[in-house]
Structure formats: C-alpha cells, structure tokens
Design an enzyme around this catalytic site. Structure first.
Site, mmCIF file in Angstrom:
data_model
loop_
_atom_site.group_PDB
_atom_site.id
_atom_site.type_symbol
_atom_site.label_atom_id
_atom_site.label_comp_id
_atom_site.label_asym_id
_atom_site.label_seq_id
_atom_site.Cartn_x
_atom_site.Cartn_y
_atom_site.Cartn_z
ATOM 1 N N GLU A 7 0.854 -1.191 0.000
ATOM 2 C CA GLU A 7 0.000 0.000 0.000
ATOM 3 C C GLU A 7 0.887 1.238 0.000
ATOM 4 O OE1 GLU A 7 -3.895 -1.511 2.437
ATOM 5 O OE2 GLU A 7 -2.665 0.077 3.239
ATOM 6 N N ALA A 116 -2.585 6.638 7.313
ATOM 7 C CA ALA A 116 -1.447 6.497 8.231
ATOM 8 C C ALA A 116 -0.289 5.861 7.475
ATOM 9 C CB ALA A 116 -1.832 5.616 9.416
ATOM 10 N N LYS A 117 0.848 5.848 8.065
ATOM 11 C CA LYS A 117 1.998 5.123 7.506
ATOM 12 C C LYS A 117 2.979 4.893 8.637
ATOM 13 C CE LYS A 117 3.086 3.681 3.384
ATOM 14 N NZ LYS A 117 2.138 3.233 2.358
ATOM 15 N N GLY A 118 3.798 3.860 8.488
ATOM 16 C CA GLY A 118 4.775 3.595 9.541
ATOM 17 C C GLY A 118 6.025 2.987 8.958
ATOM 18 N N ASP A 157 4.247 -3.025 3.167
ATOM 19 C CA ASP A 157 4.769 -1.991 2.267
ATOM 20 C C ASP A 157 6.181 -2.446 1.887
ATOM 21 O OD1 ASP A 157 3.903 1.185 1.790
ATOM 22 O OD2 ASP A 157 6.030 0.828 1.653
#
Ligand code: NAD
Length: 428
Positions: A7, A116-118, A157
C-alpha cells in the site's frame, strides 16, 4: 513468482522534502475547492507523529536500538490505514507524506478509513529472521495503544510481507488476550486474508481504464495497450487488458522492453517470467526495445506499472497514447502534467487508478470483523462497484471544476474529508 501486496505511495527522494512535495499538490486542490483556511491548517497537520525506540538483543548477544515511526495523518473518516516499510533510509518526513497520501487515496474511493503510515529504520537484508521478528514484535508492542481494528490498521509496504503482518497480528492478539485478525491487512488467506488481494491492483487498473475508454468512445477491440513493469500490477493488468479484448503490444521489466505489433500472449509471457527467475530476460516473442521507446510507442493506452517519475517534462511531448493509466505510484512528474493536459491525453491518476489494492485491503478488514469470508467472485464484484463509482465521482469533480482527473481526485478527496470534519466539528 511470489507476489507482495503493498500500500505504498510515491516518495520524492530528489531535491524536495517529501512532505512539502505532497503539500504542493494538496494546496492546488485546496485553493480550487475554496477550503476554509482553518480546515487547511487542520488537514495539513498530521494528527499524531510517533517515534519509538526498539531495543533488540541481536543474535550475537549485542544490544542494538532501532528507530520506529507511525504517523496518523487523519482519522476523521474512520480508522487510519497504511503500510509499514522497513528501510535504512526512511525518514519521518517521508512517513508523514505517505500517511497524508493514504488519507486522500482512501477518500477518493470512499472507504471509511483515514490515512497512516509507519516504518522502522533498519536494513532487513542484514538481519536474521529472529532479529526481524524481535524488531516487529517490539515495534508492535510499543504502538499497542495506537494500533487496533477500530483505531489504526497497518498493511505491508516496502520490505514487509505476510510473515511480518502475522507477527504484528500475533503480538497484538497476545496483549489484548484474544485473536484479532482485523488489526492488520495483507495476511495470508488462512490467517484471515482476502481472496482476490493479489489481483486487486492490476484488476482495478483495468476497471477504471475501461470506464475511461467508454467515456472516450474507445472500443477494446481497437485498443493497443503498452504496460511498463511486469510484476504484480503490470502482469495482472496486462492479463486483464487482454481479457477485455485489448491487444497488449508492449511489455517491460527491469530486463528491458519488448514490442510485438500483433499483441503478446500474456499467459505465455507470465509463464516465461516465472520460469526465468521472475524476469523477462531472453523473452523472444517480440522485438527488444528500450524503455524510452516503449513509453513512446504508438498505442491507445499506456499503463506505467513499475516506478516513479517515468513520464517527465522531457518525454511528455512524445507520448502517443490517448490514456495514461497510472498503475504505479507517482509515475508522472508534476512538470509533465500540463504538457499531457495540453495535448489532450487523459491521465487516470494513481490515487484512483491503483486504489484496487487498498480497496481489497478494506474488504479484508470487513471480512475479519464479520468472521465471514467472501468468494473471489464476490470480492471482484464489489471491487468493480467501488472503483466504477470512484471513477464517476472523480470524473464529475474534474468536469465541475474544469480540471484534470488528477486535480479532480484531490479536490474530491479533500472535500470528502473536510465535509466529514465540518459535521463532526472540532472537539475541545
Ligand atoms: P513488483 O515488484 O511486483 O513489480 C515491479 C516491476 O517493475 C517488475 O516487473 C520490475 O522488473 C519492474 N521494473 C523495475 N525496474 C524497472 C525499470 N527500470 N524499467 C522497467 N521496469 C522496471 O511491484 P508491484 O507491486 O507491481 O508495484 C509496482 C508499482 O505499483 C509501484 O509503484 C507500487 O508502489 C505500485 N502499487 C502497487 C500495489 C500492489 O498492490 N502491488 C498497490 C498500489 C500501488
């Protein structure tokens, strides 16, 4: 060949700060939709930016401390959603940009998710499986109050996969004392994953491109397609284009580009790739051409499904396609946009064109929460409905404001988030 669901979103590693680069596009759309200055401030600011220390005892007994990030850009429309990447080069600014990107992408397809992202700053190539598992579990434990099916739902990811999602799910489940599959997506099917996830992005590219072809009065039988990239998105996209009757005359991957005026047999190309270490090197069903020549081939649809920054201010003049379907994230540079628009080339922007992936991720979350799983046919039917509606919404917005589909997509996304925010009000 093993497929990985990601994603991800474009990163600008060049001269510009990634978050500023994202904001430049956001600002154009915010101005057009006459966004209230207060809401502009609100939407440009991520809600949470978390940095965690991840101390790990390495296999040789030494202690090393890694840095982990999670940025919740916005959750007014629902739990935040976005992948986790492991990379030695990751920065907080990159994570912030990618988190905002997810807010807009989810809003374009009208999913009840925020963005969001991490990530963790580490080099997975230099870590053993045990070390990778420890990092993943400690990162998850540190973010226990952030993650959750109703709060924030990670996904794979760059450099993360089904196994890492499995460890996150297990660590979270151990802490909350019950199995909670819906805390992450991108899981294997036997662990609560969804049918159709592997095909989702490539299929989605063809669903929205078909809508565009219909709008432009193009018949699939007379449509020649060129696909750049022959991985998950590119090869499945090519197969789907062939299925609807198009002729795929150009394909490419890291080994080079291939041209066949009569159209390739995509099933055979996939078989060849799978039998040759995942690449098309040596594929002789067509003429070998350069990547530049591929992009400039005489065709009706060009689907860049590989890398960022492929269509530039320099080659935009030479593109002959009528439609550019952005299967990859960020394949068109900002300076190419006005040239393509002037030349009447319709660009289906990445945040719409490749949103099939996140849409099936959403289906995975829904199915996990119900504990009831759909057939592949049901998944595809629902995917088709959601993407067709999103195409129509983006197209209507673009026509209303007399702008490109890209700007239309941003205006639509910002409007949807702002509208929810206005009705919910500002707490406090
Ligand atoms: P992948 O790794 O499966 O495939 C990438 C393909 O690009 C491979 O065929 C590779 O050989 C090719 N490639 C690499 N360098 C190239 C070059 N210089 N010239 C031509 N081809 C080259 O990746 P993917 O999952 O198919 O993702 C492709 C793009 O789509 C990325 O931008 C990704 O972020 C985006 N995307 C993927 C998904 C998904 O579900 N997989 C979802 C949304 C967006």
């Amino acid at each position: 060949m093993e497929y990985k669901y990601v994603e991800s979103a474009p990163i600008k590693t060049t001269d510009q700060d990634p978050f500023e680069s994202m904001m430049a596009r956001f600002e154009v759309a915010a101005m057009l939709s006459d966004l209230d200055p207060g809401l502009y401030q609100y939407l440009k600011t991520p809600q949470k930016q978390i940095i965690v220390a991840i101390p790990i005892q390495m296999d040789d007994g030494a202690i090393e401390v890694f840095e982990g990030y999670r940025v919740i850009h916005n959750d007014v429309r629902g739990p935040s959603k976005g992948g986790i990447r492991y990379s030695p080069h990751i920065t907080l600014s990159e994570v912030k940009a990618l988190a905002a990107w997810m807010t807009w992408k989810c809003a374009v397809v009208n999913l009840p998710f925020g963005g969001a992202k991490g990530g963790v700053k580490c080099d997975p190539k230099k870590l053993t499986k045990v070390e990778l598992e420890k990092i993943t579990r400690r990162y998850t434990a540190n973010l226990l109050e952030v993650f959750g099916p109703e709060r924030d739902v990670p996904a794979p990811d760059v450099n993360t996969n089904e196994q890492i999602m499995g460890w996150i799910m297990d660590t979270y489940s151990m802490h909350v004392r019950h199995t909670t599959t819906a805390v992450v997506t991108g899981k294997p099917i036997f662990l609560g994953g969804s049918h159709g996830r592997v095909e989702a992005t490539g299929k989605g590219v063809v669903i929205v491109t078909s809508s565009m072809m219909e709008k432009m009065g193009m018949n699939p039988k007379d449509t020649r397609v060129v696909v750049q990239g022959f991985g998950n998105v590119g090869s499945i996209g090519a197969k789907e284009f062939e299925k609807i009757g198009c002729k795929v005359i150009g394909i490419s991957d890291v080994s080079g580009a291939y041209y066949n005026a009569n159209g390739f047999n995509i099933r055979k190309a996939i078989e060849y790739r799978d039998a040759h270490g995942g690449i098309l090197e040596g594929f002789d069903s067509g003429d070998k051409i350069t990547n530049e020549e591929l992009l400039e081939l005489d065709c009706e649809v060009l689907a860049p499904c590989a890398l960022e920054d492929q269509i530039t201010g320099k080659n935009a003049e030479k593109i002959k396609a009528k439609i550019i379907a952005e299967g990859a994230n960020g394949p068109t540079m900002a300076n190419a946009d006005p040239i393509l628009a002037d030349r009447g080339i319709a660009v289906i922007p990445d945040i719409l064109c490749n949103a099939g992936g996140v849409t099936v991720s959403y289906f995975e979350w829904v199915q996990d929460r119900m504990g009831y799983f759909w057939s592949k046919a049901e998944v595809f039917q629902r995917l088709e409905r959601i993407l067709s509606e999103a195409f129509k919404d983006v197209n209507d917005t673009a026509e209303k404001y007399n702008v490109t589909m890209r700007i239309g997509a941003y205006v639509l996304a910002i409007d949807r988030v702002a509208q929810t925010l206005k009705i919910r009000g500002i707490y406090g």
